[in-house]
Write a protein that holds these residues in place. Structure first.
Motif, short mmCIF file in Angstrom:
data_model
loop_
_atom_site.label_atom_id
_atom_site.label_comp_id
_atom_site.label_asym_id
_atom_site.label_seq_id
_atom_site.Cartn_x
_atom_site.Cartn_y
_atom_site.Cartn_z
N TYR A 60 0.64 42.30 23.73
CA TYR A 60 0.32 41.15 22.66
C TYR A 60 1.63 40.63 21.97
O TYR A 60 2.43 41.11 21.97
CB TYR A 60 -0.50 41.83 21.43
N VAL A 61 1.63 39.21 22.19
CA VAL A 61 2.91 38.48 21.67
C VAL A 61 3.07 39.05 20.34
O VAL A 61 4.43 39.09 20.01
CB VAL A 61 2.62 36.88 21.77
N ALA A 62 2.29 38.67 19.27
CA ALA A 62 2.62 39.53 18.07
C ALA A 62 1.21 40.15 17.50
O ALA A 62 0.20 40.03 17.90
CB ALA A 62 2.84 38.41 17.17
N ASP A 63 1.52 41.19 16.68
CA ASP A 63 0.39 41.81 16.20
C ASP A 63 -0.34 40.48 15.14
O ASP A 63 0.46 39.52 14.81
CB ASP A 63 0.75 42.75 14.92
N LYS A 64 -1.53 40.77 14.91
CA LYS A 64 -2.21 39.46 14.18
C LYS A 64 -1.48 39.37 12.83
O LYS A 64 -1.24 40.06 12.09
CB LYS A 64 -3.64 40.18 13.89
N THR A 65 -1.33 37.83 12.88
CA THR A 65 -0.77 37.36 11.47
C THR A 65 -1.53 36.50 10.91
O THR A 65 -2.20 35.76 11.50
CB THR A 65 0.63 36.70 11.99
N GLU A 66 -1.65 36.47 9.45
CA GLU A 66 -2.72 35.73 8.75
C GLU A 66 -1.73 35.06 7.74
O GLU A 66 -0.60 35.66 7.33
CB GLU A 66 -3.64 36.53 8.11
N ASN A 67 -2.33 34.15 7.48
CA ASN A 67 -1.68 33.35 6.33
C ASN A 67 0.01 32.89 6.26
O ASN A 67 0.81 33.01 5.68
CB ASN A 67 -1.35 34.47 4.84
N VAL A 68 0.16 32.69 7.58
CA VAL A 68 1.45 32.10 8.23
C VAL A 68 1.02 30.64 8.48
O VAL A 68 0.36 30.49 9.43
CB VAL A 68 2.17 32.85 9.25
N VAL A 69 1.53 29.61 7.67
CA VAL A 69 1.24 28.30 7.96
C VAL A 69 2.32 27.32 8.16
O VAL A 69 3.64 27.78 7.95
CB VAL A 69 0.18 27.67 6.93
N VAL A 70 1.84 26.05 8.75
CA VAL A 70 3.35 25.10 8.77
C VAL A 70 3.41 24.71 7.62
O VAL A 70 2.75 24.16 6.95
CB VAL A 70 2.93 24.05 9.78
N GLY A 71 5.02 24.63 7.10
CA GLY A 71 5.16 24.18 5.68
C GLY A 71 6.35 22.99 5.98
O GLY A 71 7.10 22.99 6.85
N TYR A 72 6.40 22.03 4.87
CA TYR A 72 7.26 20.84 5.23
C TYR A 72 8.25 21.20 3.98
O TYR A 72 7.90 21.41 2.63
CB TYR A 72 6.58 19.68 4.85
N VAL A 73 9.40 21.39 4.23
CA VAL A 73 10.58 21.58 3.45
C VAL A 73 10.84 20.18 2.57
O VAL A 73 11.52 19.33 3.10
CB VAL A 73 11.89 22.15 3.80
N GLN A 74 10.36 20.18 1.14
CA GLN A 74 10.49 19.06 0.36
C GLN A 74 11.85 18.91 0.03
O GLN A 74 12.50 17.77 -0.05
CB GLN A 74 9.41 18.93 -0.76
N SER A 75 12.57 20.07 -0.56
CA SER A 75 13.73 19.77 -0.97
C SER A 75 14.45 21.22 -0.87
O SER A 75 13.84 22.31 -0.51
CB SER A 75 13.58 19.66 -2.46
#
Lengths: 344, 808
Positions: B38-53
């Motif tokens: 498996y590429v990775a164990d199950k991951t949750e709550n990892v999302v795309v974020g935008y670095v505002q500052s």
């Protein structure tokens, strides 16, 4: 006189009862029954008795003599018995001391496995064939549908001696030799155990020398299901009757279709464990239906004859069956290793 | 071959089957799946974020304080990565997330400031280091393109992929491509295959105006095609492509390289890209290399070529070694604008030769060596061009400039339902065979039970009926084949007389207490000429040497089993195992040729080595060290068993104790030897006093004559007589015994030595040997007188022959 006799009897029997040795008994015997013994001397006075008394006393006296004799005999026997018992008591040994060791000899574990497999297939009508360990390129490769430059030759790294001669890498050349010996028109049913060689560095799982057992059956109308049935019989005999077998398609240049045989893992009973790498199955041997090129090269018409072949490694069988974890054990011949396999 | 299931799903619907169940099905159908990753164990709550500052942490130089928009909230996150910057789209593990290695993300305070999550690197998300693009290796991962803030990264980064590791047999090279795998999985699951259908935009310029192709080495290069690709923009590949390459075990580099790798894996067709501006000509010429011609390959190495190789040239110099590696001079770099894309079919043998000569084995050369699908060559080029258009903003000039003499015909195989059933032991109907062929997507014509199958070119392994038999059987399922036993005429299986005798001899020795050893056939140069039996030694055989041994210890074929057997003694004694008795039966290899042209004679020998205590029973004061007579006793029992008369004659052999060695003879022929190893060799080999024997089994087989006979049990009593002679100490007991037997015959049935004495009360230089004689007649009781006559004759004869007298 009768009283006299009775008193002698009483006295004698008491003495006999009290006697403690054979010597005492002998003395008692002489004292009462001997020529000068008391009973004898009493009986000498019989002549003085009346006609009527004589037979009565005579009979009584005889009984007294008999009683004394019997008592003496019994006592003798009992004293002898006691003496024997005493003697045997003295002869008592320490049964916990070790016995005289017998030298343990026996076959090498691989031989044991090979003979077991030989006997199984002999029972199924196979003969045992042998072939040379220094083989020609032709028999080791070409006759088995592995022409020069065949990519599958990469699968085997070979000890060459000259361009055309090599240490055989498999027992399969014996197939080709046997088929040729049979001349192309008779059934062949053989197995061939023997040593084979590969250019490997010796480590726990590789050995530059190991053994193989090749099997071959050629006849008219040999079916793939016959192969399956034969291997199933083999697996259940060698690995236990509750083992399941599984055939998987595979590839060998000298068979088509080709088969890899697995048995259900004995350690976990097919559930998956470290021995079977979680699959529940353990790879045991390669097999297949003899490739038509192999048949025709050996003089058998593939349109008339078909057959199956299989090959297995006794080292692998031993490693699985007994848990031997280092293939080098088979060749260092450590006496402590070899002795383990000479128990029922 | 690593097969990404997410990638595979683009071509075939695998439904909801678990990777494990699919792997099991594939394994059972003929391709062993060695593992599932498996590429990775199950991951949750990892999302795309935008670095505002992104500002420096007030209390720590190396930390950054970031405000990150994760869609539904703005999180304050402290990040230590050197490459974090405002404006990036990054992977954010929110509080509550669990990363591979059971790493739980919580709210923490770092140097007095709260951090509500973590900005992740690819390593932290579970991707193996070696596949991560170089520019993402040191620091957090930055999404290269438009992705939606708040979106889960699991599918975006292919973290939910399972990868099956195929262990391919040499025939199944079709599965060195994702399309090949798709056909296989579709057949197994009874699904259809959806193929890519490359579409190119039309360009105004024509490729043939830029380049010509001329193939001289037609035999090794039946197809050569080039596409002219202009105005390429080298940049990172799209995310999905990088993901698939990483899953397949290939590190993404840039779009042009990645596209050639991607198509290589998808179609199984190697491609090569040249920088067209560096070509220095408008001609491609494919020819055989000249002897000693050189090329500097992409890895910077200069390679010297020969006529066995094929090169791609610009008309003058080689620009690539066909099928193996391109030249450095025409390498595609970040500055490349115009590319020449090569698609070719090179003969497997020419590529194999080049790989052998250069040691360069790559994903490409492996596929050429094993054979590629002729029907996919041009197609793969189109596919690559389509991707270059799309992901490298390139313009593809119209047309492919090619040389084409490629045979693309499908092989025809005839098969018959009856014959299939006859060979498999099955009872398949023609309709079932139709279904199997359809699942395999093989074209065929059917007439009742007869089939004509057109084996697709992707399946180069199928050419004869038996190949199709396997296809039918494996799709039908080997599990479904019945179990039968051979129905042919039965024959009696049995060991041959020779095999039986070998087994019996072994069992006899084992019963006596010898352990069988199995040593190596191959021995060292130093050992190969030692302990050779005299009858072998006198023939002056030449030890056979391996051409390429793996070690000095195993370089020569043995002429004697004893050197390796003595190694076993040494090995055991070094481990404090002192009392040993081994035997081994095995081949020795005899030739008189210096350069072997014929197979050597393989001659079976039986050897043994014994040392230490033979009887060890100390508390009853019984013990016996192995000596000459222990070993001789074993051999006497063996030859008695074999009904072979053997005599023992003193001999001096180089590696043996000069006074304690004998040859074994039968009918005046030497058949082996027995004795103690020479004490100086015992020291050299680190072994205690060791006695050995070595017997030529071929001679034993020749002398052995199995007879079934009955010797009547004697009815008349035997009478024993003893005689003790005083003899000169050099007189051999065996010679005296022989005289007694000769003179005493036929009345003397047996002569045994029962005492040998030398020492006190015995004249210097003399010894006493006592014999017991057994007299017996088969038809009468012998009289004292008859015995005395014989007895006197014997005494007289021994006195005269050996200058002996009776010991009084």
């Amino acid at each position: 006189m009768k009283d006299q006799l009775a008193s002698i009897e009483r006295e004698a029997l008491n003495k006999i009862a009290d006697a403690e040795s054979m010597k005492e008994l002998q003395e008692i015997k002489v004292a009462y029954l001997g020529k000068k013994g008391s009973l004898t001397s009493v009986l000498r006075g019989m002549g003085k008795l009346s006609k009527e008394e004589r037979p009565v006393i005579g009979e009584f006296a005889n009984r007294v003599r008999e009683n004394i004799t019997t008592s003496l005999d019994e006592k003798t026997e009992s004293l002898e018995q006691m003496a024997l018992e005493k003697q045997l008591e003295k002869e008592t040994i320490d049964v916990t001391l070790p016995g005289r060791p017998i030298k343990v000899g026996g076959p090498h574990l691989l031989t044991k496995i090979i003979e077991e497999i030989e006997d199984l297939f002999i029972g199924m009508g196979f003969e045992v064939r042998e072939g040379p360990e220094v083989e020609t390129d032709f028999y080791n490769f070409e006759s088995l549908n592995l022409p020069k430059n065949h990519p599958a030759r990469d699968m085997q790294d070979t000890f060459f001696i000259s361009k055309e001669l090599l240490m055989r890498t498999q027992t399969s050349p014996v197939q080709a030799r046997t088929m040729r010996a049979y001349g192309g028109d008779k059934p062949v049913k053989m197995i061939s155990p023997g040593k084979v060689y590969r250019r490997d560095t010796d480590d726990a799982t590789h050995s530059h020398q190991f053994t193989q057992i090749e099997g071959l059956y050629i006849d008219k109308n040999v079916r793939m299901s016959d192969l399956k049935g034969t291997l199933d019989t083999f697996a259940k005999k060698i690995y236990g009757k509750d083992r399941e077998i599984r055939l998987r398609p595979s590839f060998f240049p000298f068979t088509e279709p080709s088969v890899e045989m697995d048995i259900s893992c004995k350690v976990c009973d097919g559930k998956g464990c470290s021995v079977c790498k979680g699959s529940g199955w353990i790879e045991i041997l390669g097999a297949g239906m003899v490739h038509p090129n192999v048949l025709s090269m050996a003089g058998y018409d593939p349109d008339v004859y078909s057959g199956f072949a299989f090959g297995m490694g006794p080292e692998r069988i031993a490693m699985l069956k007994y848990g031997v974890n280092d293939i080098r054990q088979f060749y260092t011949n450590d006496i402590r290793f070899l002795k383990q396999y000479h128990k029922a | 071959m690593l097969v990404s299931l997410n990638w595979l799903k683009n071509y075939v619907d695998i439904g909801t089957i678990s990777p494990e169940a699919l792997a099991e099905k594939i394994t059972k159908s003929g391709i062993e799946v060695d593992g599932i990753e498996y590429v990775a164990d199950k991951t949750e709550n990892v999302v795309v974020g935008y670095v505002q500052s992104c500002e420096k942490h007030p209390n720590a130089d190396k930390l950054n304080l970031c405000q990150v928009d994760v869609g539904d909230e703005i999180l304050q996150i402290i990040c230590g990565a050197p490459n974090v910057e405002q404006g990036q789209k990054v992977a954010v593990a929110k509080p509550g997330a669990v990363l591979p290695g059971n790493f739980k993300i919580k709210k923490v305070k770092l140097r007095g400031i709260e951090s509500n999550g973590m900005i992740c690197s690819l390593q932290e998300l579970g991707i193996a280091e070696k596949y991560i693009p170089k520019d993402s290796a040191d620091g957090i991962y930055v999404f290269p393109e438009a992705v939606t803030v708040g979106e889960s990264v699991e599918p975006l980064l292919n973290l939910n992929d399972a990868i099956l590791e195929f262990d391919l047999t040499p025939n199944r090279t079709d599965c060195l491509s994702m399309l090949g795998v798709a056909y296989e999985v579709a057949a197994i699951l009874n699904q259809s295959v959806e193929l890519p259908a490359p579409q190119l935009q039309t360009a105004t310029e024509k490729a043939k105006d830029y380049i010509t192709v001329n193939v001289e080495a037609k035999q090794w290069n039946p197809y050569y095609g080039v596409f002219v690709v202009k105005d390429v923009k080298v940049k990172p590949s799209p995310l999905w492509m990088s993901n698939y390459l990483m899953a397949a075990g290939i590190r993404p580099i840039n779009n042009v390289v990645d596209i050639t790798n991607y198509v290589l894996l998808e179609y199984g067709q190697p491609l090569h890209a040249y920088d067209n501006d560096k070509l220095q000509s408008g001609n491609i010429v494919v020819r055989r290399a000249k002897d000693n011609e050189t090329i500097v390959t992409l890895d910077g190495e200069e390679r010297t070529l020969s006529e066995e190789h094929v090169v791609i040239t610009n008309g003058k110099e080689p620009i690539a070694l066909a099928g193996v590696m391109g030249g450095l001079d025409t390498e595609v770099t970040d500055a490349t604008e115009n590319v020449l894309l090569e698609v070719a079919y090179f003969d497997s043998s020419v590529v194999r030769n080049a790989v052998k000569a250069t040691g360069l084995r790559s994903e490409s050369s492996t596929r050429f060596e094993k054979g590629i699908d002729p029907n996919r060559v041009r197609e793969a080029g189109l596919r690559a061009c389509e991707l270059l258009e799309k992901y490298a903003d390139a313009t593809i000039l119209t047309g492919v400039v090619e040389f084409d003499e490629l045979d693309r015909n499908e092989k025809q195989v005839d098969m018959d339902t009856f014959e299939i059933n006859k060979r498999l032991g099955t009872n398949l109907q023609a309709t079932e065979i139709v279904q199997i062929l359809q699942r395999l997507q093989f074209d065929f014509e059917q007439q009742d039970s007869q089939f004509k199958v057109y084996a697709p070119t992707r399946r180069g392994d199928i050419s004869i009926f038996e190949d199709m038999l396997e296809e039918v059987a494996r799709i039908y399922g080997y599990d479904n084949l019945p179990y039968t036993l051979p129905a042919g005429a039965s024959q009696a299986g049995a060991l041959s007389n020779r095999q039986l005798l070998i087994r019996n001899v072994k069992h006899l020795l084992e019963g006596i207490g010898l352990m069988e050893s199995r040593t190596y056939t191959l021995t060292s140069e130093a050992a190969v000429d030692k302990w050779i039996s005299p009858e072998v030694r006198e023939k002056q055989y030449i030890p056979i040497e391996l051409k390429l041994p793996m070690s000095e210890d195993h370089k020569y074929l043995r002429l004697s089993l004893l050197p390796e057997l003595l190694r076993v003694i040494s090995y055991n004694q070094a481990r404090n195992q002192m009392d040993l008795a081994y035997y081994e039966m095995g081949s020795t290899f005899l030739t008189k040729e210096k350069e072997l042209t014929e197979q050597p004679d393989e001659r079976l020998r039986l050897s043994g080595a014994l040392t230490g205590k033979w009887v060890d029973h100390p508390w009853q004061q019984e013990g016996k060290e192995v000596d000459f007579y222990v070993v001789k006793g074993i051999l006497e029992r063996l030859f008695d068993y074999l009904r072979i008369t053997v005599s023992y004659e003193q001999i001096k052999l180089p590696e043996m104790h000069p006074g304690r060695t004998a040859v074994l003879k039968t009918k005046d022929k030497i058949i082996g030897f027995i004795g103690q190893v020479h004490p100086s060799l015992q020291r050299e080999w680190d072994i205690k006093d060791t006695y050995v024997f070595d017997i030529n089994m071929e001679e034993v087989f020749a002398s052995y004559n199995h007879v079934h006979s009955y010797d009547p049990i004697p009815k008349y009593p035997s009478i024993a007589r003893d005689i003790a002679f005083v003899l000169d100490e050099h007189v051999l007991a065996g010679d005296v015994k022989q005289t007694i037997e000769e003179i005493g015959a036929p009345l003397v049935k047996r002569v045994d030595v029962f005492d040998v004495y030398q020492g006190e009360h015995m004249e210097e230089g003399k010894k006493s040997v006592a014999f017991s004689l057994l007299y017996q007649h088969s038809e009468k009781t012998l009289t004292d007188e008859e015995i005395q006559v014989s007895y006197d004759k014997i005494i007289e004869a021994v006195k005269q022959s050996f200058n002996a007298y009776i010991r009084s």
